[in-house]
Design a protein around this motif. Sequence first.
Motif, mmCIF file in Angstrom:
data_model
loop_
_atom_site.group_PDB
_atom_site.id
_atom_site.type_symbol
_atom_site.label_atom_id
_atom_site.label_comp_id
_atom_site.label_asym_id
_atom_site.label_seq_id
_atom_site.Cartn_x
_atom_site.Cartn_y
_atom_site.Cartn_z
ATOM 1 N N ILE A 246 0.850 -1.184 0.000
ATOM 2 C CA ILE A 246 0.000 0.000 0.000
ATOM 3 C C ILE A 246 0.889 1.237 0.000
ATOM 4 O O ILE A 246 2.047 1.190 0.411
ATOM 5 C CB ILE A 246 -0.967 0.032 1.208
ATOM 6 N N GLU A 247 0.349 2.343 -0.482
ATOM 7 C CA GLU A 247 1.061 3.620 -0.445
ATOM 8 C C GLU A 247 0.091 4.715 -0.042
ATOM 9 O O GLU A 247 -1.123 4.611 -0.255
ATOM 10 C CB GLU A 247 1.706 3.932 -1.797
ATOM 11 N N VAL A 248 0.630 5.746 0.565
ATOM 12 C CA VAL A 248 -0.191 6.854 1.053
ATOM 13 C C VAL A 248 0.260 8.146 0.381
ATOM 14 O O VAL A 248 1.456 8.344 0.109
ATOM 15 C CB VAL A 248 -0.091 6.969 2.596
ATOM 16 N N THR A 251 3.175 11.480 1.471
ATOM 17 C CA THR A 251 3.956 10.689 2.418
ATOM 18 C C THR A 251 4.467 11.532 3.578
ATOM 19 O O THR A 251 4.700 11.002 4.663
ATOM 20 C CB THR A 251 5.151 10.035 1.714
ATOM 21 N N SER A 264 -4.770 9.908 1.361
ATOM 22 C CA SER A 264 -5.393 9.006 0.394
ATOM 23 C C SER A 264 -4.521 7.759 0.298
ATOM 24 O O SER A 264 -3.304 7.857 0.078
ATOM 25 C CB SER A 264 -5.522 9.692 -0.969
ATOM 26 N N VAL A 265 -5.119 6.590 0.459
ATOM 27 C CA VAL A 265 -4.382 5.333 0.542
ATOM 28 C C VAL A 265 -4.750 4.435 -0.637
ATOM 29 O O VAL A 265 -5.943 4.245 -0.934
ATOM 30 C CB VAL A 265 -4.679 4.597 1.864
ATOM 31 N N ASN A 276 -8.256 2.402 -4.465
ATOM 32 C CA ASN A 276 -8.223 3.357 -3.363
ATOM 33 C C ASN A 276 -8.958 2.751 -2.178
ATOM 34 O O ASN A 276 -10.146 2.444 -2.255
ATOM 35 C CB ASN A 276 -8.885 4.674 -3.779
ATOM 36 N N THR A 278 -8.845 4.113 1.093
ATOM 37 C CA THR A 278 -8.828 5.061 2.212
ATOM 38 C C THR A 278 -9.945 4.821 3.221
ATOM 39 O O THR A 278 -9.689 4.804 4.435
ATOM 40 C CB THR A 278 -8.899 6.499 1.677
ATOM 41 N N ALA A 281 -9.098 1.638 5.368
ATOM 42 C CA ALA A 281 -7.775 1.513 5.985
ATOM 43 C C ALA A 281 -7.845 1.972 7.439
ATOM 44 O O ALA A 281 -8.751 2.696 7.837
ATOM 45 C CB ALA A 281 -6.745 2.336 5.214
ATOM 46 N N GLY A 297 -9.231 9.206 7.430
ATOM 47 C CA GLY A 297 -7.859 9.581 7.099
ATOM 48 C C GLY A 297 -7.564 11.058 7.134
ATOM 49 O O GLY A 297 -6.605 11.518 6.503
ATOM 50 N N ILE A 312 -0.483 3.658 8.697
ATOM 51 C CA ILE A 312 -1.663 3.246 7.941
ATOM 52 C C ILE A 312 -1.551 1.748 7.698
ATOM 53 O O ILE A 312 -0.526 1.258 7.192
ATOM 54 C CB ILE A 312 -1.761 3.992 6.597
ATOM 55 N N TYR A 314 -3.522 -1.747 6.149
ATOM 56 C CA TYR A 314 -4.583 -2.368 5.368
ATOM 57 C C TYR A 314 -4.176 -3.806 5.117
ATOM 58 O O TYR A 314 -3.130 -4.061 4.522
ATOM 59 C CB TYR A 314 -4.796 -1.629 4.050
#
Length: 453
Positions: A246-248, A251, A264-265, A276, A278, A281, A297, A312, A314
């Motif tokens: 996963i990335e947010v 950052t 936003s995740v 997405n 978000t 998560a 979030g 974060i 997930y």
Amino acid sequence: MARSTLCVLALLVAASAGAADRAVEPRGLGDPGELERISIAAAGEEQADGYRVVRGPDNRWQIVVDGHYSSGQLHDVSRRVTYEVAPEGIIEIDHMGLVTPLADGEVTVTVRGANETSALIELVVTDIADTPPVNFPNQIVPIFTKLGCNGGGCHGKSGGQNGFALSLLGFYPDEDYEYLVYESRGRRLFPAAPEHSLLLQKASGAVPHGGGQRTEADSFEYRLLRRWVAQGMPYGKPDDPHVARIEVFPTERIMNRRSAQQLSVFAHYTDGTIENVTPVAQFEPNNTEMAEVSEGGLVTTLDLTGDVAVMIRYQAQVAVFRATIPLGVEVTDLPPERNFVDTNVFKKLKQLGLPPSPVCDDETFLRRVTIDIAGRLPTLEERRAFVESTDENKRDKVIDRLLATVDHAEYFANKWSAILRNKRENDSYKRGTFLFHDWIRESLHRNLPYDQF
């Protein structure tokens, strides 16, 4: 362990008088100036024509809008803009920038901010008319984690809760599926009338539930659970994609006190698709006195300055958002840089707007450095010799001397034993516990480098 680095760290800690003790008025980032333009954080799965993909009815998209100001500052303006959608009927978007897909098709979202600024993002919605089956590990288990059902204080603890068990944080979805679908003669789920399923009635508070109401009957989570039950509780195919990472977005960000930043995740799946996630998560700040995070979030900083991180989570994947909340005071009077430790510490002080404390006197320095390195107070002889010395390098030398003592090895052996969980839980572990402690102490006393340690 390089003693030169430890020496500088000890100097920094021992010589400071404590920046928090200084009465400095927080200024933050100062006047941001005029809003010059806005931009949308571009992420997610992108087609060749530039459209971002919103796949399926459950892929709610969180838009993050950045405001670029004349001072060079960057602030989240996602809740201070208006959203226009063309054509209508493809998606819905609320005032927070959360997109809910309605029908297949291409749509343009135009975002309008102050000073006649604007930006747009093009989305393509797919898999609405032909909705794929709900995937239990990918879509249902994260709901249990988000609502706290599979936490250690509820059904995720050893032995479960009131006869119903889930794996902790959903790490064993196949077992969770068996508990839900087959255990207790299948009484928890009712495919013929999904809304009458015990799972949904307890979660929505329609019948008494020891954990209280976890969701509303018209919520996204409730509707997804109901659709899963109506579909006959599919588990998913063995070759279905799973979350690889996963990335947010963003950052990291420099923020004022009492300001907000929407996150936003995105989940990246093994087949290359991106979703997405978000709204489902989990968000957890490492310091609740510095920042709070909503279920959606939204990070809100509080009254303290410094650094705060938000974890974060997930499924089994983790990402981190970092916020720097500066005090905002001009930092000019810095001592000379002696090595890379100084370089990085001073850079951080400037970023935080945190002036360094003045250098303390010899007696205070000796007391602090002896406690920090050797875990004891200095003797009268050590105090007299240090105070009366006229050597310009006496502070460096006393640090080197303390690092070479058995006291230092003993003191830090205790610290490392705790970190490495070297403890005897019964008498049969006694010999190994003492041998391990002795090895740590000797490694420290011999100045064994970290990579060998």
